[in-house]
Design a protein around this motif. Sequence first.
Motif, short mmCIF file in Angstrom:
data_model
loop_
_atom_site.label_atom_id
_atom_site.label_comp_id
_atom_site.label_asym_id
_atom_site.label_seq_id
_atom_site.Cartn_x
_atom_site.Cartn_y
_atom_site.Cartn_z
N ALA A 104 0.77 -1.42 -0.46
CA ALA A 104 0.01 0.45 0.04
C ALA A 104 1.03 1.05 0.27
O ALA A 104 0.21 2.05 -0.67
CB ALA A 104 -0.81 -0.33 1.43
N ARG A 105 1.50 1.34 0.99
CA ARG A 105 2.92 2.39 1.08
C ARG A 105 3.61 2.77 -0.79
O ARG A 105 3.58 3.84 -0.80
CB ARG A 105 4.05 2.54 1.96
N ALA A 106 3.89 1.25 -1.36
CA ALA A 106 4.98 1.10 -2.00
C ALA A 106 4.35 1.85 -3.38
O ALA A 106 4.58 3.02 -4.28
CB ALA A 106 5.44 0.51 -2.43
N TRP A 107 2.88 1.52 -3.72
CA TRP A 107 2.66 2.45 -4.50
C TRP A 107 1.64 2.96 -4.40
O TRP A 107 0.07 3.34 -5.50
CB TRP A 107 1.81 0.25 -5.32
N THR A 108 1.17 3.92 -2.85
CA THR A 108 -0.03 4.12 -2.82
C THR A 108 -1.87 3.87 -3.33
O THR A 108 -2.44 4.43 -3.98
CB THR A 108 0.02 5.73 -3.25
N LEU A 109 -1.88 2.50 -2.79
CA LEU A 109 -2.69 1.72 -2.44
C LEU A 109 -3.87 2.49 -1.49
O LEU A 109 -2.95 2.83 -0.67
CB LEU A 109 -2.81 0.59 -3.21
N PRO A 110 -5.02 2.08 -2.02
CA PRO A 110 -6.03 2.07 -1.07
C PRO A 110 -6.31 0.59 0.15
O PRO A 110 -6.01 -0.89 -0.51
CB PRO A 110 -7.59 2.14 -1.18
N LEU A 111 -6.02 0.31 1.51
CA LEU A 111 -5.98 -0.56 2.01
C LEU A 111 -6.64 -1.03 3.42
O LEU A 111 -6.97 0.15 3.53
CB LEU A 111 -4.70 -1.32 2.62
N PHE A 112 -7.75 -1.67 3.47
CA PHE A 112 -8.57 -2.06 4.41
C PHE A 112 -8.00 -3.31 5.14
O PHE A 112 -8.39 -4.29 4.39
CB PHE A 112 -9.61 -2.26 4.07
N GLU A 113 -8.29 -3.49 6.45
CA GLU A 113 -8.14 -4.47 7.71
C GLU A 113 -8.98 -5.31 7.82
O GLU A 113 -9.73 -4.27 8.84
CB GLU A 113 -6.56 -4.28 8.40
N HIS A 114 -9.24 -6.47 8.37
CA HIS A 114 -10.63 -6.64 8.77
C HIS A 114 -9.33 -7.42 9.85
O HIS A 114 -8.30 -7.94 10.53
CB HIS A 114 -10.48 -8.19 8.68
N ALA A 115 -10.06 -6.95 11.58
CA ALA A 115 -9.38 -6.82 12.90
C ALA A 115 -8.44 -8.25 13.24
O ALA A 115 -8.99 -9.21 14.01
CB ALA A 115 -10.22 -6.08 14.13
N GLN A 116 -10.16 -9.33 13.47
CA GLN A 116 -10.21 -10.36 13.72
C GLN A 116 -10.43 -12.03 12.40
O GLN A 116 -9.84 -13.13 13.06
CB GLN A 116 -11.48 -11.13 14.10
N ALA A 117 -10.61 -11.78 11.04
CA ALA A 117 -10.21 -12.80 10.38
C ALA A 117 -8.53 -13.13 10.10
O ALA A 117 -7.73 -13.02 10.32
CB ALA A 117 -10.93 -12.25 8.73
N GLY A 118 -8.77 -14.24 8.74
CA GLY A 118 -7.26 -15.17 9.50
C GLY A 118 -6.84 -15.00 7.77
O GLY A 118 -8.14 -14.04 7.02
N HIS A 119 -6.17 -16.05 7.24
CA HIS A 119 -5.89 -16.03 5.85
C HIS A 119 -6.72 -15.62 4.48
O HIS A 119 -6.73 -15.26 3.66
CB HIS A 119 -4.14 -16.74 5.67
N ASP A 120 -7.53 -16.58 4.58
CA ASP A 120 -9.40 -17.19 4.15
C ASP A 120 -10.30 -16.45 4.23
O ASP A 120 -10.98 -16.37 5.07
CB ASP A 120 -9.67 -18.40 3.77
N LEU A 121 -9.41 -14.69 4.06
CA LEU A 121 -10.71 -13.55 4.11
C LEU A 121 -12.35 -13.93 4.63
O LEU A 121 -13.20 -13.95 4.38
CB LEU A 121 -9.87 -12.56 4.29
#
Length: 263
Positions: free
Chosen positions: A222-239
């Motif tokens: 996200a930082r390198a390419w200035t992309l939007p990022l949203f994070e899920h606080a509880q889920a695992g890899h298979d979101l």
Amino acid sequence: MTTASPSTQRPQHWVLLRGLTRESGHWGAFGLQLQAALAPAQVWVLDAPGCGRLYAQRSPCQVAGLVHALRAQLRQLQAPPPYHLLALSMGAMAAAHWSQQHPQEVAAQVWINTSMRPFNVLHERLRPQNYGRLLRLLLPSMRGQDIEHTLWQLTCRMAPEAVVSDWLALRAAHPVTRANVLRQLWAAARFKANPSAPASPTLLLASTQDALVNVVCSRQLARAWTLPLFEHAQAGHDLPLDDADWVIAQIQRWVEVTGASST
């Protein structure tokens, strides 16, 4: 999931790409949910060579070969570009190559819990505490039940353990050979994205509690390419399996704000 829209405008084509050794069946009902939420979109759920319906084929040893095979599938399905790519884990490496090498074919894309060189290093891309467990999965003595249960533990935090039974049925119907597992691992390890950001709108979704891939990988992208990022606080890899509603809500909001839903 390919019913034609009654609208005079050609519907969006959303293409779903899974990760290492996993097949279209591992999406469960997610494709149908996404299609309903983005109607009149068409959702195409593809298998990589060596997985799912294509389990008897040889997996490519390079991500470029995987993208070539996926594009060929869509031509056979008479699904013309541009595409909206929704890709999980290694599937996002294919999406990155696709969008950078064939930008005219990709209208927009969503990457979930991915990692790639040159932005992420090995111990971030695969948490070191899992190396031993993952290597044991390649042993000939490992039972399918044990393999799938281990993968559930590594990739899910919210999905019920009952999904293991579904995965066992997929394994029985479409067994992935160890040779193809190694080819896919080799392709993922060797892949290196171009330094420049994709031209198409790109959304990153990640799980803060991902036990397999460190969430810092998505943050660095996200930082390198200035992309939007949203994070899920509880889920695992298979979101998408852990919280499909959340994933779809993020996509809906993003396409409304950015206009990424246009063809």
